[in-house]
Design a protein around this motif. Structure first.
Motif, PDB file in Angstrom:
ATOM      1  N   ALA A 152       0.817  -0.784   0.166  1.00 56.99           N
ATOM      2  CA  ALA A 152       0.157   0.237   0.157  1.00 56.99           C
ATOM      3  C   ALA A 152       1.083   1.132   0.169  1.00 56.99           C
ATOM      4  N   ALA A 153       1.854   1.050   0.783  1.00 55.20           N
ATOM      5  CA  ALA A 153       2.767   2.819   0.995  1.00 55.20           C
ATOM      6  C   ALA A 153       3.452   2.725  -0.081  1.00 55.20           C
ATOM      7  N   ALA A 154       4.309   1.120  -1.130  1.00 55.45           N
ATOM      8  CA  ALA A 154       4.285   1.811  -2.557  1.00 55.45           C
ATOM      9  C   ALA A 154       3.235   1.910  -3.746  1.00 55.45           C
ATOM     10  N   ALA A 155       1.803   1.714  -3.167  1.00 53.04           N
ATOM     11  CA  ALA A 155       0.831   2.429  -3.859  1.00 53.04           C
ATOM     12  C   ALA A 155       0.872   4.192  -4.023  1.00 53.04           C
ATOM     13  N   SER A 156       1.282   4.207  -2.638  1.00 52.23           N
ATOM     14  CA  SER A 156       0.582   5.356  -2.130  1.00 52.23           C
ATOM     15  C   SER A 156       1.226   5.926  -2.795  1.00 52.23           C
ATOM     16  N   GLY A 157       2.837   5.729  -2.868  1.00 50.15           N
ATOM     17  CA  GLY A 157       3.565   6.591  -3.617  1.00 50.15           C
ATOM     18  C   GLY A 157       3.700   6.855  -5.185  1.00 50.15           C
ATOM     19  N   ARG A 158       3.100   7.286  -6.003  1.00 50.83           N
ATOM     20  CA  ARG A 158       2.386   7.084  -6.898  1.00 50.83           C
ATOM     21  C   ARG A 158       1.830   7.969  -7.633  1.00 50.83           C
ATOM     22  N   PRO A 159       2.279   9.136  -8.085  1.00 54.39           N
ATOM     23  CA  PRO A 159       1.058   9.798  -8.172  1.00 54.39           C
ATOM     24  C   PRO A 159      -0.121  10.401  -8.454  1.00 54.39           C
ATOM     25  N   ARG A 160      -0.700  11.639  -8.500  1.00 52.54           N
ATOM     26  CA  ARG A 160      -2.353  11.168  -8.768  1.00 52.54           C
ATOM     27  C   ARG A 160      -2.603  11.354 -10.009  1.00 52.54           C
ATOM     28  N   GLU A 161      -1.197  11.888 -11.315  1.00 56.31           N
ATOM     29  CA  GLU A 161      -1.630  11.826 -12.462  1.00 56.31           C
ATOM     30  C   GLU A 161      -1.511  10.496 -12.951  1.00 56.31           C
ATOM     31  N   CYS A 162      -0.600   9.962 -12.286  1.00 55.45           N
ATOM     32  CA  CYS A 162      -1.025   8.257 -12.599  1.00 55.45           C
ATOM     33  C   CYS A 162      -1.431   7.488 -12.498  1.00 55.45           C
ATOM     34  N   ALA A 163      -2.545   8.233 -10.998  1.00 57.04           N
ATOM     35  CA  ALA A 163      -2.862   6.656 -10.038  1.00 57.04           C
ATOM     36  C   ALA A 163      -4.352   6.105 -10.120  1.00 57.04           C
ATOM     37  N   SER A 164      -4.764   6.625 -11.322  1.00 60.41           N
ATOM     38  CA  SER A 164      -6.252   6.241 -11.115  1.00 60.41           C
ATOM     39  C   SER A 164      -6.341   5.268 -12.275  1.00 60.41           C
ATOM     40  N   THR A 165      -5.001   4.759 -12.894  1.00 58.75           N
ATOM     41  CA  THR A 165      -5.112   3.135 -12.983  1.00 58.75           C
ATOM     42  C   THR A 165      -5.232   1.983 -12.047  1.00 58.75           C
ATOM     43  N   VAL A 166      -5.117   2.878 -11.149  1.00 56.88           N
ATOM     44  CA  VAL A 166      -4.745   1.749  -9.718  1.00 56.88           C
ATOM     45  C   VAL A 166      -6.445   0.854  -9.719  1.00 56.88           C
ATOM     46  N   ARG A 167      -7.578   2.004  -9.854  1.00 48.73           N
ATOM     47  CA  ARG A 167      -8.512   1.141  -9.757  1.00 48.73           C
ATOM     48  C   ARG A 167      -9.525   0.106 -10.995  1.00 48.73           C
ATOM     49  N   ARG A 168      -8.302   0.080 -12.058  1.00 44.65           N
ATOM     50  CA  ARG A 168      -8.601  -0.806 -13.393  1.00 44.65           C
ATOM     51  C   ARG A 168      -7.623  -2.312 -12.565  1.00 44.65           C
ATOM     52  N   GLY A 169      -7.077  -2.464 -11.324  1.00 45.80           N
ATOM     53  CA  GLY A 169      -6.501  -3.823 -10.960  1.00 45.80           C
ATOM     54  C   GLY A 169      -5.305  -3.823 -11.464  1.00 45.80           C
ATOM     55  N   LEU A 170      -4.656  -4.300 -12.464  1.00 49.66           N
ATOM     56  CA  LEU A 170      -3.196  -5.362 -12.835  1.00 49.66           C
ATOM     57  C   LEU A 170      -2.731  -4.441 -13.560  1.00 49.66           C
ATOM     58  N   SER A 171      -3.455  -3.497 -14.959  1.00 48.73           N
ATOM     59  CA  SER A 171      -3.623  -2.999 -15.336  1.00 48.73           C
ATOM     60  C   SER A 171      -3.021  -0.851 -14.918  1.00 48.73           C
ATOM     61  N   ARG A 172      -1.740  -0.719 -15.847  1.00 50.48           N
ATOM     62  CA  ARG A 172      -1.599   0.886 -14.428  1.00 50.48           C
ATOM     63  C   ARG A 172      -1.308   1.986 -16.123  1.00 50.48           C
ATOM     64  N   ARG A 173      -2.199   1.277 -17.435  1.00 55.94           N
ATOM     65  CA  ARG A 173      -1.783   2.242 -17.842  1.00 55.94           C
ATOM     66  C   ARG A 173      -2.354   3.001 -18.421  1.00 55.94           C
ATOM     67  N   PRO A 174      -2.401   4.181 -18.612  1.00 56.63           N
ATOM     68  CA  PRO A 174      -3.808   5.472 -19.416  1.00 56.63           C
ATOM     69  C   PRO A 174      -4.698   5.074 -20.160  1.00 56.63           C
ATOM     70  N   THR A 175      -5.980   5.651 -20.066  1.00 59.38           N
ATOM     71  CA  THR A 175      -6.942   4.706 -20.361  1.00 59.38           C
ATOM     72  C   THR A 175      -7.214   5.320 -22.157  1.00 59.38           C
ATOM     73  N   VAL A 176      -7.269   5.225 -23.464  1.00 56.92           N
ATOM     74  CA  VAL A 176      -7.789   5.671 -23.663  1.00 56.92           C
ATOM     75  C   VAL A 176      -8.002   7.784 -23.930  1.00 56.92           C
ATOM     76  N   TRP A 177      -8.995   7.281 -23.378  1.00 54.82           N
ATOM     77  CA  TRP A 177      -9.516   9.317 -22.935  1.00 54.82           C
ATOM     78  C   TRP A 177      -8.398  10.201 -22.227  1.00 54.82           C
ATOM     79  N   GLU A 178      -7.504   9.036 -21.233  1.00 58.51           N
ATOM     80  CA  GLU A 178      -6.869   9.801 -20.558  1.00 58.51           C
ATOM     81  C   GLU A 178      -5.292  10.148 -21.598  1.00 58.51           C
ATOM     82  N   LEU A 179      -5.174   9.139 -22.149  1.00 58.43           N
ATOM     83  CA  LEU A 179      -4.787   9.182 -23.398  1.00 58.43           C
ATOM     84  C   LEU A 179      -4.998  10.684 -24.962  1.00 58.43           C
TER      85      LEU A 179
END
Length: 333
Positions: free
Chosen positions: A29-56
């Motif tokens: 959890a600590a490692a995840a908390s260090g992910r910047p917010r602009e990249c952290a929305s991917t946490v909700r999508r499970g294992l995928s950490r890539r930005p969505t098409v809309w974010e891109l």
């Protein structure tokens, strides 16, 4: 001084100490908390950490930016110079975010460039006060503040970090945080005593605390932790704090434990000190006879002789002069 919005956010976010069974999940959890917010929305999508098409679509360079930030973070320990390069590239790809500045600060600290680290941390906090809230970053920030002499600010960060130390992956690092916090607390108490200032406290029916109760609490917690390379430093530091806090009986008991176990300071010199002259005191407590006398005299003959702790040092000096010499010893007092 650290902006009040930053201090408020880290204090309010500080959790209660976790139970031992939570260790692995909390580190994750600590490692995840260090992910910047602009990249952290991917946490909700499970294992995928890539930005969505809309974010891109909104930020075409976001994927590359997040990859560079992740690379910089992964390289901090093994190759801080490469981490610095990756963070610089992330800033070029998508300027204006705090995360690259945080990573540049941490890389600078790892490379021994403390002043550069201080500037980068200040820049990061200016962009986003919450960008330095994950525990490893908070520890680096506290160390930078401590090493640049901003002890009041450092103590505020340590107070927020200590309840989170079980989120740090290394047992040695957890003990280091407690040891550093104790010495910063003691140095701040000395500065306040010298200036005649006192910490602001809310009215309470509880007895007024002695000036070094906070430092003693950190060290007692450190002593309860599993043995580490810093165990000797913790015990000697506890003796010093108890002595200066006016609790000579407990100090003597802890010192007897230290001497019975042959405790010495860790090789290489203590990097956790907030007052460098305290090294002589810790070495004196570990020594005896003429060596102890010389070390106490060194402390009292330097800046230590002008601190609020001079009286306790003089008492230890007199005790060292009167102590019986080991059989066969020659010279000395």
């Amino acid at each position: 001084m650290i902006p009040s919005v930053f201090l408020a956010s880290i204090v309010l976010a500080s959790p209660t100490p976790p139970s031992s069974g939570q260790g692995a999940s909390l580190v994750a959890a600590a490692a995840a908390s260090g992910r910047p917010r602009e990249c952290a929305s991917t946490v909700r999508r499970g294992l995928s950490r890539r930005p969505t098409v809309w974010e891109l679509a909104r930020a075409p360079e976001l994927g590359k930016y997040c990859d560079l930030v992740a690379r910089a973070k992964a390289l901090l320990v093994s190759d801080p110079a490469a981490a610095k390069t990756a963070a610089e590239n992330a800033e070029k790809v998508l300027p204006g975010y705090a995360a690259p500045r945080v990573l540049l600060a941490r890389a600078a600290l790892a490379l021994g460039k403390v002043d550069d680290a201080a500037r980068e941390f200040e820049a990061a906090r200016g962009k986003d006060p919450r960008s330095v809230e994950d525990p490893p970053t908070m520890h680096d920030l506290a160390e930078v503040l401590r090493r640049t002499g901003k002890l009041e600010d450092a103590l505020a960060v340590y107070r927020a970090l200590v309840p989170r130390i079980d989120l740090l992956g290394s047992a040695d690092r957890r003990v280091a945080v407690l040891l550093e916090a104790a010495h910063v607390s003691m140095a701040v108490a000395a500065l306040r005593a010298a200036s005649g200032a006192a910490p602001a406290e809310a009215p309470s029916a509880e007895p007024k605390r002695a000036p070094l109760d906070e430092a003693a609490a950190y060290l007692r917690e450190a002593r309860q932790r599993p043995p580490s390379a810093l165990s000797g430093d913790v015990l000697l530091s506890l003796v010093l704090v108890l002595d200066r806090n006016g609790d000579r009986v407990q100090a003597d008991a802890a010192l007897a434990d230290a001497r019975a176990s042959g405790v010495r300071l860790r090789a290489g010199g203590p990097s956790y000190l907030a007052a460098v002259e305290d090294k002589a005191c810790l070495e004196a407590l570990a020594a005896d006879g003429a060596s102890a006398v010389k070390l106490w005299e060194t402390y009292l003959g330097g800046p230590g002789g002008k601190t609020p702790w001079a009286a306790s040092a003089r008492a230890r000096l007199e005790a060292a002069k009167k102590a019986p010499r080991p059989a066969g010893a020659k010279g000395g007092p």
